[in-house]
Design an enzyme around this catalytic site. Structure first.
Site, PDB file in Angstrom:
ATOM      1  N   GLU A   1     -74.336  41.946 -48.634  1.00 30.50           N
ATOM      2  CA  GLU A   1     -74.312  43.050 -47.674  1.00 30.50           C
ATOM      3  C   GLU A   1     -74.371  44.408 -48.359  1.00 30.50           C
ATOM      4  OE1 GLU A   1     -69.938  41.728 -48.068  1.00 30.50           O
ATOM      5  OE2 GLU A   1     -71.960  40.891 -48.282  1.00 30.50           O
TER       6      GLU A   1
ATOM      7  N   PRO B   1     -78.817  37.838 -48.511  1.00 35.93           N
ATOM      8  CA  PRO B   1     -78.531  38.801 -49.574  1.00 35.93           C
ATOM      9  C   PRO B   1     -77.113  39.338 -49.434  1.00 35.93           C
ATOM     10  CG  PRO B   1     -79.879  39.826 -47.874  1.00 35.93           C
ATOM     11  CD  PRO B   1     -79.710  38.375 -47.480  1.00 35.93           C
TER      12      PRO B   1
ATOM     13  N   GLU C   1     -80.584  27.447 -63.216  1.00 36.50           N
ATOM     14  CA  GLU C   1     -81.706  28.136 -62.594  1.00 36.50           C
ATOM     15  C   GLU C   1     -82.783  28.312 -63.653  1.00 36.50           C
ATOM     16  OE1 GLU C   1     -80.304  30.603 -58.856  1.00 36.50           O
ATOM     17  OE2 GLU C   1     -79.695  31.619 -60.703  1.00 36.50           O
TER      18      GLU C   1
ATOM     19  N   LYS D   1     -84.170  31.995 -56.674  1.00 32.77           N
ATOM     20  CA  LYS D   1     -83.689  30.890 -55.834  1.00 32.77           C
ATOM     21  C   LYS D   1     -84.808  30.306 -54.975  1.00 32.77           C
ATOM     22  CE  LYS D   1     -78.870  32.419 -55.708  1.00 32.77           C
ATOM     23  NZ  LYS D   1     -78.481  31.459 -56.770  1.00 32.77           N
TER      24      LYS D   1
ATOM     25  N   ASP E   1     -80.982  50.992 -53.474  1.00 38.45           N
ATOM     26  CA  ASP E   1     -79.976  50.065 -52.946  1.00 38.45           C
ATOM     27  C   ASP E   1     -78.923  49.679 -53.979  1.00 38.45           C
ATOM     28  OD1 ASP E   1     -79.190  48.935 -50.577  1.00 38.45           O
ATOM     29  OD2 ASP E   1     -80.436  47.152 -50.740  1.00 38.45           O
TER      30      ASP E   1
ATOM     31  N   CYS F   1     -73.736  39.468 -65.162  1.00 41.56           N
ATOM     32  CA  CYS F   1     -72.774  38.387 -65.394  1.00 41.56           C
ATOM     33  C   CYS F   1     -72.843  37.834 -66.812  1.00 41.56           C
ATOM     34  CB  CYS F   1     -72.985  37.270 -64.377  1.00 41.56           C
ATOM     35  SG  CYS F   1     -74.693  36.712 -64.274  1.00 41.56           S
TER      36      CYS F   1
ATOM     37  N   GLU G   1     -74.267  30.083 -60.086  1.00 40.63           N
ATOM     38  CA  GLU G   1     -74.230  30.877 -61.305  1.00 40.63           C
ATOM     39  C   GLU G   1     -73.146  31.925 -61.087  1.00 40.63           C
ATOM     40  OE1 GLU G   1     -75.512  33.854 -64.339  1.00 40.63           O
ATOM     41  OE2 GLU G   1     -75.171  34.110 -62.215  1.00 40.63           O
TER      42      GLU G   1
END
EC number: 1.2.1.8
Length: 486
Positions: free
Chosen positions: A176, A174, A459, A159, A90, A281, A247
């Site tokens: 797409e 999620p 987080e 999360k 994916d 990130c 985030e």
């Protein structure tokens, strides 16, 4: 081809909409599945299911919740290889990463919060002989999680773990681009004993995100993504005063002083730019190198970068996989061409990989620009691909000012053998996640999040539980009530 959809009320739910989209394998362009786009009816079904699930879940003891979460952890670890293979299909990331990081670190976070759940407590304080007060930390209700496409299942676990440990229900959307592994996580939660409706997955594009942020029954939104979208999410959530944590993006500085261990610094710079094909990130894409070791650093960096293996993500030898989509590949290549047209020097890379059967995938060779300047677009703007910018500096005060010269503030790192300098510099860097003589580790115990346009809230760590609970204060009077009225 399979039709995937939502996970609502403890089961797969094909949904009420005829609209669907297709998810593709980034490594070869082949379709993986058709996925239903949620509509308002699907959203309301998820909301009603979450309400029912929340009533059951929040009434359970923290120890009971902990046992169920720990069962989910065991199932996740047992199925690590299966989940990793699906994540690779994916996302396009190398299997050597997904096998040891994505599921493992997500499961670690669930395990961590399962351990914390029974220890959550309020406070009690006497006021006088006849009065005292106590506080309760109560769940918020239904929380929305909106995930990103670079670490789909890990983000879903990051999360959901604190949300569920605190007694909330969650509806997770999620990206797409990567809709598949969140469904597997939902199935595992159910198998572990999570009551129906406590963790729902709803699929779709930005319209589904807008439904979540606008819905009055959603108490909190946790979002991971780019900063521009984060502003929209926060604005939409403000109408109903939802709690928000996010985030967001980064353009993080890595500062390498002249006394750094050079091999370690080069290794870290490569990890901080090329891991997950640069789609992280927290990557340290602005690499500041002291002028005293600049030339030697560049020589080693070029040699080692050109040894990296770009290839089939399912091959255990592959170190650099495929970018998430053709659209994103085009964006990264455009940024590279813009950098080539600047005064920066292309050290290595700078092109799409087409040999060895990779032409149909989204492969970009690891790319390094040296002699960069702070105001160059590729130095200032988040590219989210395997593109490193190397900049020269001469003294400490100068590099601190330059490192902070950005709207972002997600991460930063310092490499030096002088620990006094390491701490002194890090304390002046405007970033929420910092490393000294390493890069990228994010243990469950450590809160992570950004300054400035890189986010709000945290987080992981104990601190994150405050984002998923609300404090109720109760004052108790033991004597007669002294009324001011006759």
């Amino acid at each position: 081809m399979d039709m995937k959809a939502h996970y609502i009320d403890g089961a797969m739910h094909l949904g009420c909409s005829e609209e669907h989209f297709t998810t593709y394998n980034p490594a070869n362009g082949e379709p993986l599945a058709n996925v239903k786009q949620a509509n308002q009816q699907d959203m309301q079904a998820a909301i009603e299911s979450a309400k029912r699930g929340f009533a059951i879940w929040s009434a359970m003891t923290a120890t009971e919740r902990s046992r169920i979460l720990l069962k989910a952890v065991a199932l996740l670890r047992e199925r690590n290889d299966e989940l990793a293979a699906l994540e690779v299909a994916d996302t396009g990331k190398p299997i050597q990463e997904a096998n040891c990081v994505d599921i493992a670190t997500g499961a670690d976070v669930i395990e961590y919060y399962a351990g914390l759940a029974p220890s959550m407590h309020g406070e009690q304080q006497p006021l006088n002989e006849s009065q005292f007060f106590y506080t309760r930390r109560e769940p918020l209700g239904i929380c929305a999680g909106i995930g990103a496409w670079n670490y789909p299942i890990q983000i879903a676990m990051w999360k959901s773990a604190p949300a569920l440990a605190a007694g909330n229900a969650m509806i997770f959307k999620p990206s797409e681009e990567t809709p598949l592994t969140a469904l597997k996580l939902a199935e595992i939660y159910s198998e572990a004993g999570l009551p129906d409706g406590v963790f729902n997955v709803i699929q779709g594009d930005y319209r589904v995100g807008q439904m979540l942020t606008a819905h009055p029954d959603i108490a909190k939104v946790s979002f991971t993504g780019e900063s521009g979208t984060g502003k929209v999410v926060m604005g939409d959530s403000a109408a109903t005063l939802k709690q928000v944590t996010m985030e967001l993006g980064g353009k993080s500085p890595m500062i390498i002083f002249d006394d750094a261990k050079l091999d370690d610094a080069v290794s870290a710079a490569m990890v901080a730019n090329f891991y997950t094909q640069g789609e992280v990130c927290t990557h340290g894409t602005r690499v500041f190198v002291h002028e005293g070791i600049y030339d030697e650093f560049v020589v080693q960096l070029k040699k080692r970068t050109e040894l990296l293996v770009v290839g089939d993500p399912l091959d255990e030898q592959t170190q650099i996989g495929a970018l998430i989509s053709k659209e994103h590949e085009s964006k990264v290549l455009s940024a590279i061409e813009q950098a080539k047209a600047s005064k920066a020097t292309l050290l290595t890379g700078g092109y799409k990989v087409t040999e060895n059967g990779l032409a149909s995938g989204n492969f970009v060779v690891p790319t390094v620009f040296i002699d960069c300047e702070d105001d160059m677009p590729h130095v200032q703007q988040e590219i989210f691909g395997p593109v490193m910018s190397v900049l020269k500096f001469s003294d400490e005060d100068e590099v601190i000012a330059r490192a902070n010269n950005t709207d972002y503030g997600l991460a930063a790192g310092v490499f030096t053998q002088n620990l006094s300098r390491a701490h002194r510099v890090i304390h002046q860097i405007q970033a929420g996640i910092c490393w000294i003589n390493t890069w990228g580790d994010s243990p469950a115990e450590m809160p992570v999040g950004g300054y400035k346009l890189s986010g709000i809230g945290r987080e992981n760590g104990v601190e994150t539980l405050t984002h998923y609970t609300q404090t109720k204060s109760v004052l108790v009077h033991l004597g007669d009530f002294d009324s001011p009225y006759a």
